[in-house]
Write an enzyme that holds these catalytic residues in place. Structure first.
Site, PDB file in Angstrom:
ATOM      1  N   ASP A  75       0.873  -1.172   0.000  1.00 38.75           N
ATOM      2  CA  ASP A  75       0.000   0.000   0.000  1.00 38.75           C
ATOM      3  C   ASP A  75       0.912   1.223   0.000  1.00 38.75           C
ATOM      4  O   ASP A  75       2.102   1.140   0.329  1.00 38.75           O
ATOM      5  CB  ASP A  75      -0.975   0.000   1.182  1.00 38.75           C
ATOM      6  CG  ASP A  75      -2.146   0.959   0.935  1.00 38.75           C
ATOM      7  OD1 ASP A  75      -2.086   1.773  -0.016  1.00 38.75           O
ATOM      8  OD2 ASP A  75      -3.139   0.911   1.698  1.00 38.75           O
TER       9      ASP A  75
HETATM   10  C1  BGC Z   1      -4.992   3.360   0.054  1.00 38.18           C
HETATM   11  C2  BGC Z   1      -5.065   2.382  -1.107  1.00 38.18           C
HETATM   12  C3  BGC Z   1      -4.922   3.127  -2.414  1.00 38.18           C
HETATM   13  C4  BGC Z   1      -3.607   3.896  -2.391  1.00 38.18           C
HETATM   14  C5  BGC Z   1      -3.339   4.679  -3.659  1.00 38.18           C
HETATM   15  C6  BGC Z   1      -3.747   4.223  -0.043  1.00 38.18           C
HETATM   16  O1  BGC Z   1      -3.758   5.221   0.927  1.00 38.18           O
HETATM   17  O2  BGC Z   1      -5.029   2.672   1.277  1.00 38.18           O
HETATM   18  O3  BGC Z   1      -6.281   1.674  -1.065  1.00 38.18           O
HETATM   19  O4  BGC Z   1      -4.997   2.245  -3.494  1.00 38.18           O
HETATM   20  O5  BGC Z   1      -3.614   4.806  -1.307  1.00 38.18           O
HETATM   21  O6  BGC Z   1      -4.177   5.774  -3.758  1.00 38.18           O
END
Ligand code: BGC
Length: 704
Positions: A223
């Site tokens: 993530d």
């Molecule tokens: C989120 C993800 C997301 C990523 C990119 C993160 O903060 O938890 O679900 O895909 O950001 O935007």
């Protein structure tokens, strides 16, 4: 590839140096492989699970997974995946950052609506169909967030303690189904699991961990900023790619040290080769090396005014129609009659054209702010179609209920409204004396992200209540109009018992978060073009204690959360405690009625099938959602009933059909922690077939 080239393949380029929410820097030269010229593009990763977020316009606002779950309809889950995949492909996005399959452990969990609810089987089916759909058009899917990741407060570092069996049977299950669907990638979460952060947790992502032991061959991506340890720690634990490549809030940027770690021998070149191979293989398998559109948008430019943003139109009439169809198919009819002062019961819906004066009340009926929070949808000042954060989408073409109603009734009725706020004086004043009042109320939640707080809610909801005094508005309108229809737009359960049995409330529609065609989808249900078949993907109760879990809000530093409830979430917990919710899991009414008869059971230790006859006994055509719950042998230690099958059967009035639901060996198994295997417990299984967890129509048994 050289060492530098390999490092470029596994490391993001930086949060703000990317045209997508994530990119990599591939080798600048081409390769000839088996006579074919191969040029690797800067692979593009973009949100989100319910359609494209950021990067200009001309995209469709699909409903989030919680509403697709409410359809209990695999074809719709698949069709939505195909349509989303087509839009990602059209913008040149290689990897769809979805599906989100995090279990709704607690109904207030900020991102619960991004996934398919609290039931792992329903979540697994949703994940599987979505991935099959997205990948059928040559776009990679990336299931997230492993996990378990179930609340927003303290998400960047809280520690979840979860036992092996609970993890496998509940939280892992939709990931397991993703692996079965051949998903290209999995995303590890921000938080820790059993004391180690997810992205450096070998028990999850390592060679002998859950994913690989169940056959996952794709790559694990962090993530955004979820790397908290050294390059060697993460790479050796099983993390194949780091995104977005630099530091975010509390972690990230560790693969800046990967080259040195390889040079020092802390990470072997063989491991680096494996990481690169896992990233390139799905790219080739899905044919993205041939004829895949170039990236033609810019995620750094939400307004679509930048020169890099071509605003390619990926909307189609078919996508719009599908969103409307899912919107109406996910509307759950909770109540459909009222009692008059003389004691007569009157059915409320579908509405007829003899209704001449209509009041529309509640700010949830009006257009939402289409540009709130720079692509994060961080207001709740109009109709609620999706939550906020990275799981939102561009919400650019929303048709709010007020527009759809005004348009639909223009030839036969007049509309008066009070929708600019939830005005407890103005709303009832408009409703009084009308043939019909439609009152709207909502509740919203979202992702904490960069501390994105909406009306004091830090991602997770502060309470279960309807926002903006929605409950009082409903009561005050019902007090003055004896034909009140309530429409709830919400990301999850809200309290209803103070008004649901009000004699003036004729009908209640729980419409969830229906996506951009919210107004037209509602018209289809209200005036009967569509016979509702949505079913609750969670139980609804007023009291959070009925769910058996809580959100941990105010502990600093990061809390440890023990998942002591084990397998007992939502209906599984309520059943075990004899709690009767206001409306139960799987519940939903129709404009017709169905009967179930003649159950036959055929079972062995490798599979079971259950056949029965379903008849539409009412006067209108419609779809029924028969549900199969298994009761495991008591020695197995399972909840009394667990969902293990469902179907969506459309029958004309009077028509009957034999329906067969099959259950695989794994679906009849429990996770045996001693042998570390899925094992079918021996003993007598109970079979329950019905229209909800509490409306069981047929029962049977089989013995293994
Ligand atoms: C989120 C993800 C997301 C990523 C990119 C993160 O903060 O938890 O679900 O895909 O950001 O935007």
């Amino acid at each position: 590839m050289t060492l530098d080239e390999k490092i470029g393949m596994v490391r993001g380029v930086g949060q703000f140096s990317s045209r997508c929410v994530g990119n990599i820097s591939p080798p600048s030269r081409s390769f000839v492989v088996s006579g074919t010229n191969i040029t690797i593009p800067p692979l593009c990763f973009n949100d989100g699970p319910a359609g494209i977020r950021l990067g200009g316009s001309n995209v469709t606002g699909f409903p989030p997974a919680i509403n697709v779950a409410a359809t209990f309809n695999r074809s719709m889950m698949y069709a939505r995946g195909v349509a989303i995949g087509e839009e990602f492909r059209g913008k040149g996005i290689h990897v769809y950052l979805g599906p989100a399959v995090d279990i709704m452990r607690n109904p207030k969990a900020g991102r619960g609506w991004e996934g398919f609810g609290p039931d792992p089987y329903l979540g697994g089916e949703g994940a599987y169909q979505t991935i099959m759909g997205v990948q059928s058009v040559g776009v990679s899917a990336c299931t997230k967030h492993l996990g378990p990741y179930n609340q927003e407060h303290w998400r960047y570092g809280l520690n979840v303690n979860v036992d092996d069996r609970t993890f496998r049977e509940l939280y892992w299950w939709p990931f397991m189904k993703s692996v079965e669907a051949n998903v290209s990638a999995l995303m590890c979460a921000y938080n820790q699991v059993n004391g180690t952060s997810s992205c450096h947790n070998a028990a999850l992502i390592g060679e002998d961990g859950y994913l690989r032991s169940e056959g996952f061959q794709g790559y694990v991506v962090s993530d955004w900023g979820a790397t908290h340890d050294s390059a060697a720690d993460n790479a050796n634990a099983g993390l194949d790619m780091e995104q977005p490549g630099d530091y975010i809030l509390i972690g990230g940027g560790v693969y800046a040290g990967l080259e040195a770690a390889v040079d020092d021998g802390e990470v072997t070149e063989a491991r680096l080769n494996e990481m690169v191979t896992r990233i390139l293989t799905p790219w080739l398998r899905l044919g993205q090396d041939q004829g895949f559109p170039e990236i033609n948008f810019n995620a750094q430019d939400p307004d679509g005014t930048d020169a890099l943003n071509l605003n390619v139109n990926v909307r189609t009439d078919a996508h719009t129609a599908l969103v409307r169809q899912i919107g109406s198919a996910s509307a759950v009819l909770l109540k459909n009659n009222r009692t008059t002062t003389t004691g007569t019961t009157i059915r409320g819906l579908p509405l007829s054209k003899s209704i001449k004066t209509i009041a529309v009340v509640g700010q949830d009926a009006q257009q939402l702010n289409l540009d709130c929070g720079g692509g994060l949808n961080e207001c709740n000042d109009g109709t609620m179609i999706i939550g906020w954060g990275s799981g939102s989408n561009n919400v650019e073409f929303t048709v709010p209920p007020i527009d759809a109603i005004t348009d639909f009734v223009q030839d036969f009725a007049t509309v008066s409204s009070d929708i600019t706020s939830n005005d407890l004086t103005g709303g009832p004043a408009v409703a009084e004396g009308k043939d019909l009042a439609i009152v709207f109320a909502n509740a919203m939640s979202g992702e904490l992200g960069f501390y994105n707080i909406v009306d004091g809610n830090e991602g997770d909801r502060n309470d279960l209540d309807l926002w903006w005094k929605g409950g009082s508005l409903i009561e005050d309108v019902a007090a003055v109009c004896n034909n009140t229809v309530v429409v709830i737009h919400s990301v999850g359960p809200v309290p209803m018992s103070s008004w649901n049995n009000h004699p003036n409330i004729t009908a209640i529609i729980y419409a969830g978060a229906p996506g951009e065609q919210t107004g037209p989808a509602l018209i289809d249900v209200l005036w009967g073009a569509v016979n509702p078949s949505g079913r609750l993907p969670f139980s609804i109760d007023d009291d959070e204690a009925s769910y058996g879990t809580s959100i941990v809000y105010g502990i600093d530093p990061f809390p440890v959360i023990d998942y002591t409830e084990g397998l007992f979430l939502d209906y599984r917990y309520m059943d075990s405690q004899d709690i009767t919710p206001v409306y139960e899991f799987g519940y939903g009414l129709s404009y017709t009625t169905f009967s179930y008869s003649s159950l036959s059971v055929e079972a062995s230790a490798s599979s079971a099938s259950f056949s029965f006859v379903l008849t539409n006994t009412g006067s209108v055509d419609g779809a029924e959602i028969p549900q199969l719950y298994l009761g495991f042998p008591s020695s197995a230690g399972e909840p009394d009933k667990v969902l293990r099958g469902f179907d969506n059967i459309f029958l004309a009035s009077g028509e009957k059909q034999t329906v067969t639901v099959t259950v695989s060996q794994k679906e009849m198994s429990i996770w045996d922690v001693v042998s570390q295997a899925w094992v079918v417990p021996s003993g007598t299984f109970n079979v329950y077939i019905g229209a909800s967890i509490k409306d069981i129509r047929l029962t049977g048994t089989f013995t293994i």
